[in-house]
Scaffold this motif. Structure first.
Motif, PDB file in Angstrom:
ATOM      1  N   SER A  54     -34.426   1.084 -18.497  1.00  0.00           N
ATOM      2  CA  SER A  54     -34.893   2.405 -18.927  1.00  0.00           C
ATOM      3  C   SER A  54     -34.690   3.449 -17.829  1.00  0.00           C
ATOM      4  O   SER A  54     -34.648   3.118 -16.644  1.00  0.00           O
ATOM      5  N   GLN A  55     -34.589   4.694 -18.259  1.00  0.00           N
ATOM      6  CA  GLN A  55     -34.412   5.796 -17.312  1.00  0.00           C
ATOM      7  C   GLN A  55     -35.637   5.908 -16.402  1.00  0.00           C
ATOM      8  O   GLN A  55     -35.508   6.148 -15.204  1.00  0.00           O
ATOM      9  N   LYS A  56     -36.825   5.696 -16.962  1.00  0.00           N
ATOM     10  CA  LYS A  56     -38.059   5.794 -16.178  1.00  0.00           C
ATOM     11  C   LYS A  56     -38.062   4.772 -15.042  1.00  0.00           C
ATOM     12  O   LYS A  56     -38.348   5.102 -13.887  1.00  0.00           O
ATOM     13  N   GLU A  57     -37.718   3.546 -15.361  1.00  0.00           N
ATOM     14  CA  GLU A  57     -37.668   2.484 -14.361  1.00  0.00           C
ATOM     15  C   GLU A  57     -36.596   2.780 -13.304  1.00  0.00           C
ATOM     16  O   GLU A  57     -36.807   2.564 -12.112  1.00  0.00           O
ATOM     17  N   ASP A  59     -35.471   5.803 -12.411  1.00  0.00           N
ATOM     18  CA  ASP A  59     -35.903   6.944 -11.598  1.00  0.00           C
ATOM     19  C   ASP A  59     -36.987   6.586 -10.586  1.00  0.00           C
ATOM     20  O   ASP A  59     -37.166   7.289  -9.598  1.00  0.00           O
ATOM     21  N   GLU A  60     -37.705   5.488 -10.808  1.00  0.00           N
ATOM     22  CA  GLU A  60     -38.707   5.037  -9.838  1.00  0.00           C
ATOM     23  C   GLU A  60     -38.058   4.505  -8.569  1.00  0.00           C
ATOM     24  O   GLU A  60     -38.653   4.543  -7.500  1.00  0.00           O
ATOM     25  N   ILE A  61     -36.822   4.014  -8.682  1.00  0.00           N
ATOM     26  CA  ILE A  61     -36.140   3.396  -7.544  1.00  0.00           C
ATOM     27  C   ILE A  61     -35.051   4.289  -6.965  1.00  0.00           C
ATOM     28  O   ILE A  61     -34.892   4.369  -5.750  1.00  0.00           O
ATOM     29  N   PHE A  62     -34.301   4.987  -7.835  1.00  0.00           N
ATOM     30  CA  PHE A  62     -33.125   5.737  -7.400  1.00  0.00           C
ATOM     31  C   PHE A  62     -33.293   7.241  -7.577  1.00  0.00           C
ATOM     32  O   PHE A  62     -33.977   7.705  -8.485  1.00  0.00           O
ATOM     33  N   GLY A  63     -32.635   7.985  -6.694  1.00  0.00           N
ATOM     34  CA  GLY A  63     -32.551   9.433  -6.799  1.00  0.00           C
ATOM     35  C   GLY A  63     -31.084   9.834  -6.886  1.00  0.00           C
ATOM     36  O   GLY A  63     -30.194   9.099  -6.455  1.00  0.00           O
ATOM     37  N   ALA A  64     -30.824  11.003  -7.460  1.00  0.00           N
ATOM     38  CA  ALA A  64     -29.454  11.503  -7.584  1.00  0.00           C
ATOM     39  C   ALA A  64     -29.001  12.106  -6.269  1.00  0.00           C
ATOM     40  O   ALA A  64     -29.765  12.781  -5.586  1.00  0.00           O
ATOM     41  N   ALA A  65     -27.741  11.879  -5.917  1.00  0.00           N
ATOM     42  CA  ALA A  65     -27.172  12.395  -4.663  1.00  0.00           C
ATOM     43  C   ALA A  65     -25.917  13.203  -5.002  1.00  0.00           C
ATOM     44  O   ALA A  65     -24.803  12.743  -4.805  1.00  0.00           O
ATOM     45  N   THR A  66     -26.105  14.386  -5.535  1.00  0.00           N
ATOM     46  CA  THR A  66     -24.987  15.244  -5.896  1.00  0.00           C
ATOM     47  C   THR A  66     -24.265  15.703  -4.639  1.00  0.00           C
ATOM     48  O   THR A  66     -24.881  16.099  -3.665  1.00  0.00           O
ATOM     49  N   THR A  67     -22.931  15.628  -4.690  1.00  0.00           N
ATOM     50  CA  THR A  67     -22.113  16.094  -3.571  1.00  0.00           C
ATOM     51  C   THR A  67     -21.115  17.124  -4.085  1.00  0.00           C
ATOM     52  O   THR A  67     -20.923  17.270  -5.293  1.00  0.00           O
ATOM     53  N   MET A  68     -20.456  17.796  -3.169  1.00  0.00           N
ATOM     54  CA  MET A  68     -19.472  18.800  -3.566  1.00  0.00           C
ATOM     55  C   MET A  68     -18.176  18.112  -3.991  1.00  0.00           C
ATOM     56  O   MET A  68     -17.906  16.993  -3.593  1.00  0.00           O
ATOM     57  N   GLY A  69     -17.398  18.795  -4.794  1.00  0.00           N
ATOM     58  CA  GLY A  69     -16.113  18.269  -5.220  1.00  0.00           C
ATOM     59  C   GLY A  69     -16.125  17.850  -6.672  1.00  0.00           C
ATOM     60  O   GLY A  69     -17.171  17.840  -7.329  1.00  0.00           O
ATOM     61  N   PRO A  70     -14.950  17.499  -7.201  1.00  0.00           N
ATOM     62  CA  PRO A  70     -14.834  17.171  -8.623  1.00  0.00           C
ATOM     63  C   PRO A  70     -15.578  15.900  -9.033  1.00  0.00           C
ATOM     64  O   PRO A  70     -15.962  15.754 -10.182  1.00  0.00           O
ATOM     65  N   ASN A  71     -15.793  14.981  -8.122  1.00  0.00           N
ATOM     66  CA  ASN A  71     -16.500  13.738  -8.439  1.00  0.00           C
ATOM     67  C   ASN A  71     -17.888  13.704  -7.820  1.00  0.00           C
ATOM     68  O   ASN A  71     -18.404  12.631  -7.497  1.00  0.00           O
ATOM     69  N   GLY A  72     -18.498  14.869  -7.670  1.00  0.00           N
ATOM     70  CA  GLY A  72     -19.763  14.962  -6.965  1.00  0.00           C
ATOM     71  C   GLY A  72     -21.008  14.723  -7.794  1.00  0.00           C
ATOM     72  O   GLY A  72     -22.083  14.517  -7.243  1.00  0.00           O
ATOM     73  N   MET A  73     -20.872  14.749  -9.121  1.00  0.00           N
ATOM     74  CA  MET A  73     -22.046  14.536  -9.972  1.00  0.00           C
ATOM     75  C   MET A  73     -22.356  13.045 -10.090  1.00  0.00           C
ATOM     76  O   MET A  73     -21.442  12.215 -10.140  1.00  0.00           O
TER      77      MET A  73
END
Length: 148
Positions: A54-57, A59-73
């Motif tokens: 699940s998304q909730k589970e 999000d309890e462990i991982f965070g998003a790490a957006t970076t610059m560039g075309p593959n940054g999302m």
């Protein structure tokens, strides 16, 4: 009588060549989620293999790490169709990567074979290394790990 003996001999040869052991091992396709990090609130003293459904589970462990560039999302994960197998290491100051060698389904189990690659050079910071595998729910099962 001679024809019957040749027929029996031919059948024995044919069946001996085709009687190979059948295995119920199926290679499981997966993709890797990119641009996520393990939150500092996560604690473990050993490598953890987690099945996350699940998304909730997640999000309890991982965070998003957006970076610059075309593959940054960060990779989009659709939990209605997929689940996650996460390999999470212990805190280290060395560059570390998990190398997935094999992911197969054996009966009702999903068997993950992996190796750990760790650089010898020490960094001035610490990380919680992780590998996130996205697997279709059609390949559901109990996760069993095999460290090589």
């Amino acid at each position: 009588m001679k024809n019957l003996a040749f027929l029996l001999l031919g059948l024995m040869v044919m069946f001996s060549c085709t009687s190979q052991k059948e295995t119920s091992t199926l290679k499981v396709p997966y993709s890797e989620a990119k641009n996520y990090f393990v939150k500092n609130t996560y604690q473990s003293n050993e490598i953890a293999i987690k099945k996350i459904a699940s998304q909730k589970e997640f999000d309890e462990i991982f965070g998003a790490a957006t970076t610059m560039g075309p593959n940054g999302m960060p990779t989009n994960i659709d939990f209605s169709k997929n689940y996650i197998i996460a390999l999470i290491g212990t805190q280290t100051n060395k560059s570390t990567d998990f190398l997935v060698k094999n992911l197969v389904k054996e009966k009702e189990n999903i068997v993950l074979s992996y190796a750990v690659k760790e650089e010898s050079t020490e960094n001035s910071y610490t990380i919680l290394p992780a590998k996130i595998l996205i697997v279709s729910k059609q390949y559901d099962g109990n996760i069993i790990s095999n460290k090589l």
